[in-house]
Design a protein around this motif. Structure first.
Motif, mmCIF file in Angstrom:
data_model
loop_
_atom_site.group_PDB
_atom_site.id
_atom_site.type_symbol
_atom_site.label_atom_id
_atom_site.label_comp_id
_atom_site.label_asym_id
_atom_site.label_seq_id
_atom_site.Cartn_x
_atom_site.Cartn_y
_atom_site.Cartn_z
ATOM 1 N N PHE A 21 3.900 -5.283 5.922
ATOM 2 C CA PHE A 21 4.596 -6.128 4.945
ATOM 3 C C PHE A 21 4.283 -5.649 3.529
ATOM 4 N N ILE A 22 5.061 -6.129 2.567
ATOM 5 C CA ILE A 22 4.819 -5.821 1.160
ATOM 6 C C ILE A 22 3.904 -6.892 0.562
ATOM 7 N N GLY A 23 2.907 -6.428 -0.182
ATOM 8 C CA GLY A 23 1.989 -7.334 -0.857
ATOM 9 C C GLY A 23 1.462 -6.712 -2.137
ATOM 10 N N SER A 24 0.181 -6.952 -2.410
ATOM 11 C CA SER A 24 -0.432 -6.514 -3.672
ATOM 12 C C SER A 24 -1.847 -6.039 -3.391
ATOM 13 N N THR A 25 -2.574 -5.712 -4.444
ATOM 14 C CA THR A 25 -4.009 -5.490 -4.296
ATOM 15 C C THR A 25 -4.698 -6.848 -4.140
ATOM 16 N N THR A 26 -5.944 -6.800 -3.672
ATOM 17 C CA THR A 26 -6.685 -8.031 -3.390
ATOM 18 C C THR A 26 -7.976 -8.059 -4.202
ATOM 19 N N GLY A 27 -8.977 -8.786 -3.711
ATOM 20 C CA GLY A 27 -10.250 -8.892 -4.414
ATOM 21 C C GLY A 27 -10.377 -10.206 -5.165
ATOM 22 N N VAL A 75 2.013 -3.043 -2.939
ATOM 23 C CA VAL A 75 1.326 -2.319 -1.875
ATOM 24 C C VAL A 75 1.990 -2.621 -0.532
ATOM 25 N N THR A 76 2.162 -1.581 0.287
ATOM 26 C CA THR A 76 2.544 -1.783 1.680
ATOM 27 C C THR A 76 1.276 -1.981 2.499
ATOM 28 N N TRP A 77 1.227 -3.089 3.236
ATOM 29 C CA TRP A 77 0.055 -3.403 4.064
ATOM 30 C C TRP A 77 0.373 -3.171 5.533
ATOM 31 N N SER A 78 -0.637 -2.707 6.252
ATOM 32 C CA SER A 78 -0.560 -2.528 7.700
ATOM 33 C C SER A 78 -1.856 -3.104 8.264
ATOM 34 N N VAL A 79 -1.790 -4.349 8.781
ATOM 35 C CA VAL A 79 -2.999 -5.091 9.163
ATOM 36 C C VAL A 79 -3.038 -5.280 10.678
ATOM 37 N N HIS A 80 -4.093 -4.779 11.302
ATOM 38 C CA HIS A 80 -4.261 -4.949 12.743
ATOM 39 C C HIS A 80 -4.592 -6.410 13.060
#
Length: 263
Positions: A195-201, A214-219
């Motif tokens: 999915f499309i998202g952003s940086t985190t922290g 950011v494109t995220w790829s989360v297991h």
């Protein structure tokens, strides 16, 4: 309602009159934000952002960890609390053995102990860079607006040499087809949710949003990781100058800040 006049948004949310999203006075004009519950596919933020190429078509620029999962997923649903050190824990956390929870003799990698959950981010960029410290290593003067992709895996940290070794997922100068790449990425923890998202922290919230897309790829599932391999990674040194685990950004839940997930 008259007696509630003058209360802050946060106070009204605490009394149940406003949603958390309303209380936080959502940031405006930003693209989709991260982290999120990857089991929920709905989202109202349809900013025009294209999915980045797969990780093997980009340069690895940074590897870092967060203590507790920033995302919530099928395998990590145990809420660890609010604030910079909250987030989510792996579902199997309460089922670890005494041996798995034994503290190692020394610790070169700080902020993590057996029984903790960590979320590891392998950050990739379309820029022609050399992997290094922080997200600044993903940009350059010649490439200030790259396509970014993060491969994310949540681990349950244990003291067990038979568990996965972090060293297998390190960089160590690995070049494949002219691109900087991790030696390997996790493969047995379910099909990643993209999915499309952003940086985190912890510097970002629902009212203070990240501008980077950011494109995220989360297991979706956790895996056990040997803490001794994290300590070995820090002891031998790494180009990312990582020797500790970072804080988390609390879950983004406002639909206005989430992109719809199609996969």
């Amino acid at each position: 309602m008259a007696k509630y006049i003058g209360l802050t948004f946060a106070a009204l949310a605490g009394l149940g009159f406003l949603s958390q999203a309303q209380a936080e006075e959502l940031c405006q004009g930003f693209g989709p934000q991260t982290p999120r519950d990857i089991s929920q596919t709905a989202g109202l933020n349809t900013s025009s952002v294209s999915i980045a190429p797969s990780a093997d078509k980009l340069n690895l620029c940074n590897i870092h960890t967060h203590t507790n999962a920033e995302h919530k997923g099928p395998g990590f649903t145990v809420f660890a609390g609010d604030g910079d050190h909250g987030g989510y824990k792996c579902n199997e956390t309460a089922d670890l053995t005494e041996a798995e929870l034994a503290e190692p003799a020394g610790s070169a990698f700080h902020g993590v102990k057996p029984g903790d959950t960590i979320e590891v981010h392998w950050v990739h960029t379309s820029c022609n860079i050399t992997p290094g410290e922080g997200l600044g290593s993903c940009l350059s003067d010649a490439c200030a607006n790259p396509q970014l992709r993060v491969e994310a895996q949540v681990f349950l940290v244990v003291n067990d040499p038979k568990a996965l070794s972090f060293l297998d997922f390190d960089y160590d100068g690995n070049i494949v087809n002219g691109l900087h790449q991790a030696k390997s990425l996790p493969e047995s923890t379910g099909t990643p949710v993209t999915f499309i998202g952003s940086t985190t922290g912890p510097s970002f919230t629902q009212s203070t949003c990240s501008p980077l897309q950011v494109t995220w790829s989360v297991h979706p599932q956790c895996a056990k990781l040997d803490i001794n391999s994290l300590n070995a990674w820090a002891e031998k040194g790494n180009v990312f100058k990582e020797d500790h685990s970072h804080g988390i950004r609390q879950l983004v839940t406002a639909p206005e800040l989430l992109a719809p997930i199609s996969n």
